[in-house]
Each structure stands twice: as C-alpha cells, then as structure tokens.
Enzyme design. Structure first.
Site, PDB file in Angstrom:
ATOM      1  N   ARG A  23      22.149  28.446  20.508  1.00 47.18           N
ATOM      2  CA  ARG A  23      22.777  29.325  21.503  1.00 47.18           C
ATOM      3  C   ARG A  23      23.985  28.655  22.180  1.00 47.18           C
ATOM      4  O   ARG A  23      24.256  28.905  23.354  1.00 47.18           O
ATOM      5  CB  ARG A  23      21.757  29.791  22.548  1.00 47.18           C
ATOM      6  CG  ARG A  23      20.556  30.524  21.937  1.00 47.18           C
ATOM      7  CD  ARG A  23      20.920  31.856  21.337  1.00 47.18           C
ATOM      8  NE  ARG A  23      21.157  32.879  22.338  1.00 47.18           N
ATOM      9  CZ  ARG A  23      20.223  33.700  22.833  1.00 47.18           C
ATOM     10  NH1 ARG A  23      18.998  33.623  22.409  1.00 47.18           N
ATOM     11  NH2 ARG A  23      20.522  34.603  23.722  1.00 47.18           N
ATOM     12  N   ARG A  27      26.778  32.102  27.574  1.00 52.11           N
ATOM     13  CA  ARG A  27      27.199  32.316  28.959  1.00 52.11           C
ATOM     14  C   ARG A  27      27.397  31.069  29.785  1.00 52.11           C
ATOM     15  O   ARG A  27      28.003  31.135  30.852  1.00 52.11           O
ATOM     16  CB  ARG A  27      26.207  33.250  29.650  1.00 52.11           C
ATOM     17  CG  ARG A  27      26.339  34.687  29.165  1.00 52.11           C
ATOM     18  CD  ARG A  27      25.151  35.522  29.591  1.00 52.11           C
ATOM     19  NE  ARG A  27      23.963  35.000  28.945  1.00 52.11           N
ATOM     20  CZ  ARG A  27      22.766  35.586  28.990  1.00 52.11           C
ATOM     21  NH1 ARG A  27      22.608  36.698  29.687  1.00 52.11           N
ATOM     22  NH2 ARG A  27      21.740  35.059  28.368  1.00 52.11           N
ATOM     23  N   ARG A  36      33.464  38.037  27.636  1.00 52.83           N
ATOM     24  CA  ARG A  36      32.326  38.939  27.852  1.00 52.83           C
ATOM     25  C   ARG A  36      32.596  39.908  29.014  1.00 52.83           C
ATOM     26  O   ARG A  36      32.051  41.011  29.049  1.00 52.83           O
ATOM     27  CB  ARG A  36      31.101  38.075  28.119  1.00 52.83           C
ATOM     28  CG  ARG A  36      29.811  38.796  28.322  1.00 52.83           C
ATOM     29  CD  ARG A  36      29.298  39.436  27.050  1.00 52.83           C
ATOM     30  NE  ARG A  36      27.987  39.996  27.327  1.00 52.83           N
ATOM     31  CZ  ARG A  36      27.815  41.120  28.004  1.00 52.83           C
ATOM     32  NH1 ARG A  36      28.845  41.807  28.430  1.00 52.83           N
ATOM     33  NH2 ARG A  36      26.587  41.554  28.248  1.00 52.83           N
ATOM     34  N   ASP A  72      23.635  38.142  16.415  1.00 54.14           N
ATOM     35  CA  ASP A  72      22.288  38.146  16.988  1.00 54.14           C
ATOM     36  C   ASP A  72      21.293  38.416  15.876  1.00 54.14           C
ATOM     37  O   ASP A  72      21.621  39.079  14.893  1.00 54.14           O
ATOM     38  CB  ASP A  72      22.155  39.206  18.085  1.00 54.14           C
ATOM     39  CG  ASP A  72      20.948  38.914  18.963  1.00 54.14           C
ATOM     40  OD1 ASP A  72      21.087  38.124  19.921  1.00 54.14           O
ATOM     41  OD2 ASP A  72      19.857  39.433  18.670  1.00 54.14           O
ATOM     42  N   TYR A 149      10.135  42.358  18.105  1.00 53.07           N
ATOM     43  CA  TYR A 149      11.083  43.174  18.887  1.00 53.07           C
ATOM     44  C   TYR A 149      11.066  44.635  18.442  1.00 53.07           C
ATOM     45  O   TYR A 149      11.174  45.553  19.251  1.00 53.07           O
ATOM     46  CB  TYR A 149      12.502  42.608  18.774  1.00 53.07           C
ATOM     47  CG  TYR A 149      12.688  41.329  19.550  1.00 53.07           C
ATOM     48  CD1 TYR A 149      12.936  41.353  20.918  1.00 53.07           C
ATOM     49  CD2 TYR A 149      12.594  40.088  18.935  1.00 53.07           C
ATOM     50  CE1 TYR A 149      13.096  40.181  21.646  1.00 53.07           C
ATOM     51  CE2 TYR A 149      12.750  38.906  19.646  1.00 53.07           C
ATOM     52  CZ  TYR A 149      12.991  38.961  21.002  1.00 53.07           C
ATOM     53  OH  TYR A 149      13.144  37.793  21.713  1.00 53.07           O
TER      54      TYR A 149
HETATM   55  O1  CP3 Z   1      23.467  30.180  18.750  1.00 50.18           O
HETATM   56  C1  CP3 Z   1      24.542  30.801  18.962  1.00 50.18           C
HETATM   57  O2  CP3 Z   1      25.354  30.454  19.822  1.00 50.18           O
HETATM   58  C2  CP3 Z   1      24.884  31.966  18.054  1.00 50.18           C
HETATM   59  C3  CP3 Z   1      24.606  33.264  18.566  1.00 50.18           C
HETATM   60  C4  CP3 Z   1      23.173  33.724  18.809  1.00 50.18           C
HETATM   61  C5  CP3 Z   1      22.869  34.688  19.799  1.00 50.18           C
HETATM   62  N1  CP3 Z   1      21.560  35.018  19.665  1.00 50.18           N
HETATM   63  C6  CP3 Z   1      23.821  35.254  20.763  1.00 50.18           C
HETATM   64  C7  CP3 Z   1      23.342  35.943  21.972  1.00 50.18           C
HETATM   65  C8  CP3 Z   1      21.991  33.431  18.129  1.00 50.18           C
HETATM   66  C9  CP3 Z   1      21.731  32.424  17.021  1.00 50.18           C
HETATM   67  C10 CP3 Z   1      20.977  34.268  18.678  1.00 50.18           C
HETATM   68  C11 CP3 Z   1      19.602  34.293  18.178  1.00 50.18           C
HETATM   69  C12 CP3 Z   1      18.595  35.102  18.869  1.00 50.18           C
HETATM   70  N2  CP3 Z   1      18.752  36.311  19.483  1.00 50.18           N
HETATM   71  C13 CP3 Z   1      17.223  34.777  18.938  1.00 50.18           C
HETATM   72  C14 CP3 Z   1      16.586  33.569  18.296  1.00 50.18           C
HETATM   73  C15 CP3 Z   1      16.829  32.317  19.047  1.00 50.18           C
HETATM   74  C16 CP3 Z   1      16.252  32.269  20.434  1.00 50.18           C
HETATM   75  O3  CP3 Z   1      17.023  32.071  21.364  1.00 50.18           O
HETATM   76  O4  CP3 Z   1      15.038  32.427  20.552  1.00 50.18           O
HETATM   77  C17 CP3 Z   1      16.577  35.799  19.655  1.00 50.18           C
HETATM   78  C18 CP3 Z   1      15.105  35.865  19.991  1.00 50.18           C
HETATM   79  C19 CP3 Z   1      17.563  36.781  19.975  1.00 50.18           C
HETATM   80  C20 CP3 Z   1      17.364  38.074  20.675  1.00 50.18           C
HETATM   81  C21 CP3 Z   1      18.120  38.150  21.938  1.00 50.18           C
HETATM   82  N3  CP3 Z   1      19.493  38.263  22.019  1.00 50.18           N
HETATM   83  C22 CP3 Z   1      17.611  38.147  23.259  1.00 50.18           C
HETATM   84  C23 CP3 Z   1      16.147  38.046  23.623  1.00 50.18           C
HETATM   85  C24 CP3 Z   1      18.704  38.272  24.134  1.00 50.18           C
HETATM   86  C25 CP3 Z   1      18.675  38.431  25.629  1.00 50.18           C
HETATM   87  C26 CP3 Z   1      18.394  37.166  26.314  1.00 50.18           C
HETATM   88  C27 CP3 Z   1      19.646  36.372  26.512  1.00 50.18           C
HETATM   89  O5  CP3 Z   1      19.685  35.215  26.116  1.00 50.18           O
HETATM   90  O6  CP3 Z   1      20.583  36.938  27.077  1.00 50.18           O
HETATM   91  C28 CP3 Z   1      19.879  38.296  23.334  1.00 50.18           C
HETATM   92  C29 CP3 Z   1      21.278  38.386  23.807  1.00 50.18           C
HETATM   93  C30 CP3 Z   1      22.231  37.335  23.343  1.00 50.18           C
HETATM   94  N4  CP3 Z   1      22.322  36.863  22.058  1.00 50.18           N
HETATM   95  C31 CP3 Z   1      23.243  36.706  24.129  1.00 50.18           C
HETATM   96  C32 CP3 Z   1      23.931  35.828  23.281  1.00 50.18           C
HETATM   97  C33 CP3 Z   1      25.124  34.972  23.618  1.00 50.18           C
HETATM   98  C34 CP3 Z   1      23.547  36.990  25.589  1.00 50.18           C
HETATM   99  C35 CP3 Z   1      24.372  38.257  25.626  1.00 50.18           C
HETATM  100  C36 CP3 Z   1      25.291  38.348  26.803  1.00 50.18           C
HETATM  101  O7  CP3 Z   1      26.384  37.763  26.760  1.00 50.18           O
HETATM  102  O8  CP3 Z   1      24.941  39.077  27.752  1.00 50.18           O
END
Ligand code: CP3
Length: 345
Positions: A23, A27, A36, A72, A149
């Site tokens: 990740r 943010r 964003r 994602d 999910y």
């Molecule tokens: O690693 C990276 O930087 C690449 C991008 C990436 C994102 N999500 C961007 C993202 C990757 C590899 C993921 C994987 C992901 N997404 C997982 C597996 C890894 C983990 O963290 O467990 C899961 C379970 C998700 C599902 C997901 N996406 C959730 C539960 C959420 C909301 C919680 C949160 O962190 O905000 C997201 C949103 C998300 N995915 C954001 C980002 C940068 C935040 C979005 C925003 O800018 O508001």
C-alpha cells in the site's frame, strides 16, 4: 537499472536487501492526496495516466526498490458484473452481494483483456515512465479474500454470510472460488503480458480460517492459480496474512516468494522454507508511528533475524497506514538501504 528486487525474488546475489511497502501508493503521501482531492478512487484507478503517476510517487518520494501498480483487488469482482463503490470512511461496497447459487451463476468470468483493459494500459504507461528504474509489480486478490468482500458486500469483522455459506453450502462457495481462480489467473497473465515484472497474490483474510479450512478454501485455490499460471519468468509472491500455521504448504504451491506478517519469526521462517522460496516481510506497520531511531533499530533486528545472504525482500507485514508521517516511511527505506549491505558480504 535497479533489479535488486527481482534478484532477491530469485534468491540470487544482491549487494543489499531490496525494500518496498504494501500500500505504498496511498494517503500517507501528500502528493497522493493532492490528486485524490480532484478525482475519486475509481476514476484514478481507471485513468491510466493518473494510476501511473501515483504508482511512481513512492519511487520518487521515498526511494522504494519496486513499484506496485495502483489499482485494487476489487476491480476483479467489478469486472465480473458487481459494480464497486468506494464509500468515504466506509471502504468498498457492493450493493448486490453474492448470497446464492444463482448469484454465482450470474457472474461472468471476466475477460481481463477487455473488462480490465485499463489496468493493462496503466501498466504500459507506468513501464514507459519508469524506464527500467525499478521493477513493476502486478497483483490480484486471492479467490478467498475476494469472495469475502463479494459475499459480505463490504469489509467485515464477523464474516457472517461467508461463514454461513462455507459451512452450510460449501458447494456454492466452491463454485464462486473456482470462477474467481480462473478470472484471477487470466488477470495475472494479462498483467505479465502488459509488462508486470512480478505478481503478488493478496490473501488478506486467509488468517480468518482454521488451518484446515485455510487449506481447503484459500490455499487450494491459490495453488490452482499458481500451478496453471503462464508466468513468462515473472516471480510470483503469495501473501496470506495470519496463515503462518501453514508456511510449509504455502511454500509448496510453486510461488517464488512467501510474504509473512510480523507474527512470524524470520529466522524460523527461513529455517523452514528458505531453501524453497524467498521471504518477504515483516515489519509491523504500526511500528512506523515510532521515531526514526526506533524504526532503524527494528529494521536492524529484522535484518539480523533473516541473517546473511540473499532471498529476503524487506517489506511491512501488511499495508502502511494512511496517517504515518512520510518522514517515517522515508526513514524505513533509508535504514534498510544503509543497514543491509553488511548482510551481503
Ligand atoms: O500497494 C499499493 O500501493 C497498490 C495499490 C493497492 C490498493 N489496494 C490501493 C487502495 C493495493 C495493492 C490494494 C490491495 C487491497 N485492496 C487489499 C489487499 C491488501 C490489504 O491491504 O489487505 C484489500 C483488502 C483491498 C480492498 C480495499 N481497498 C479496502 C478494504 C479499502 C478501504 C480501506 C482503505 O485502505 O482505504 C480499499 C481502498 C484503497 N485501495 C485505497 C487505496 C490507495 C484508499 C482509497 C482512497 O484514496 O480513499
């Protein structure tokens, strides 16, 4: 051309331990928040130029040794016919979750070259802008983690609906997991064909399951993906959070790298599976709230745990939190770069 990450995935000699953070495009970076502020999450994901820009930010700003494509895991269900909404302060939401056999039957196995074209385009744009500076990682969710999910309709603590389906109607869950395994395999192959240098499978919720159910409902489907994957030389990383009870089985599915969370002792992990796979991890992401001096101590302790030689990729044990100071993320990367050459004499 920094290929430390790829060499470490293959357990080849490196001058120092490569480092990136799950990740890492997100943010905690003001530069991410600036983009964003003008575009919602799915617009960023679906606009290749924006996705490429935020993918490269952590390479420029904090100096990681690999980029991971900004996307994602939930774009796969979106492409299968379940529109994904990212709801502010709630996270991902599917309005019509999967609860029955007919819901599973209605899902298409997405043709990633069409339905997920935007990811492959983002990979193309990113590769061109990176111009070989660091390798690019593609990724997908594991079938089990995607299913949680899709069945719950959002993130969950209780896993109420998925537990019910797993125990009461395992044949319905198996149908869903099987469709997802095919879709995920095709998606990973398309990302590799588009230029991804390695791929990671995120199994964030594998640790919800008992060891027996983990093997039956998560690892078996990861095995199905990895054993059929046309990987064209690209290393495969498996991250099953909370599944350290099954390390030997995970190391046996045919991946190149096993990523572990911070509850594992890296010396022990290396002893058990280090002859078979490279190991990625495993700083507790909460430790990044501590001072740069303490972060450096923890880095040293992890490097010492793994010990001398190649086959280690430094990472967090899970994703970086959004309110970690950028200076602390930078301190982590700097500490790995300065402390690790001593382990590769
Ligand atoms: O690693 C990276 O930087 C690449 C991008 C990436 C994102 N999500 C961007 C993202 C990757 C590899 C993921 C994987 C992901 N997404 C997982 C597996 C890894 C983990 O963290 O467990 C899961 C379970 C998700 C599902 C997901 N996406 C959730 C539960 C959420 C909301 C919680 C949160 O962190 O905000 C997201 C949103 C998300 N995915 C954001 C980002 C940068 C935040 C979005 C925003 O800018 O508001």
């Amino acid at each position: 051309m920094n290929d430390l990450f790829l060499r470490a995935c293959r357990r080849q000699r490196v001058e120092r331990t490569p480092v990136w953070m799950m990740r890492q495009a997100g943010r905690y970076l003001p530069e991410y928040r600036a983009i964003r502020a003008k575009a919602d999450f799915m617009t960023m994901v679906k606009t290749p130029e924006l996705a490429a820009e935020v993918t490269i930010q952590p390479v420029d700003i904090i100096g990681v040794d690999a980029a991971i494509i900004f996307s994602d895991i939930l774009v796969v269900p979106d492409a299968m016919g379940m529109p994904l909404e990212m709801v502010e302060s709630r996270g991902p939401v599917f309005r019509a979750p999967i609860r029955s056999r007919s819901d599973v039957d209605a899902l298409n196995v997405a043709d990633p070259e069409r339905a997920l074209r935007y990811v492959m385009e983002a990979i193309g744009v990113t590769k061109r802008s990176l111009a070989g500076r660091v390798p690019l990682i593609g990724f997908a969710g594991s079938p089990w983690t995607l299913a949680t999910y899709m069945i719950e309709g959002s993130g969950s603590k209780e896993f109420k609906h998925v537990a019910r389906m797993m125990l009461d109607e395992p044949e319905v869950l198996d149908l869903l997991l099987d469709k997802l395994a095919t879709g995920v395999r095709l998606f990973l192959e398309a990302q590799i064909a588009a230029g991804a240098d390695a791929v990671q499978i995120f199994d964030t919720w594998g640790g919800f399951l008992t060891p027996d159910h983990y093997k039956r409902f998560s690892l078996d489907y990861i095995f199905k993906i990895v054993s059929n994957l046309h990987r064209d030389g690209a290393p495969v990383i498996i991250f099953s959070k909370g599944a350290n009870h099954s390390l030997i089985d995970i190391a046996g599915v045919g991946a190149d790298v096993v990523s572990v969370d911070w509850t594992a002792d890296l010396a022990e992990v290396r002893n058990r599976i280090g002859e078979k796979v490279a190991i990625q991890g495993n700083l507790n992401p909460s430790y990044l709230y501590a001072s740069p001096e303490q972060i450096r101590r923890e880095v040293r302790s992890i490097l010492r745990k793994f010990g001398n030689g190649s086959g280690h990729i430094f990472n967090l044990g899970h994703g970086i939190f959004p309110d970690v100071p950028v200076e602390h993320a930078r301190a982590l990367i700097r500490a790995v770069k300065e402390e690790s050459p001593a382990f590769h004499g």
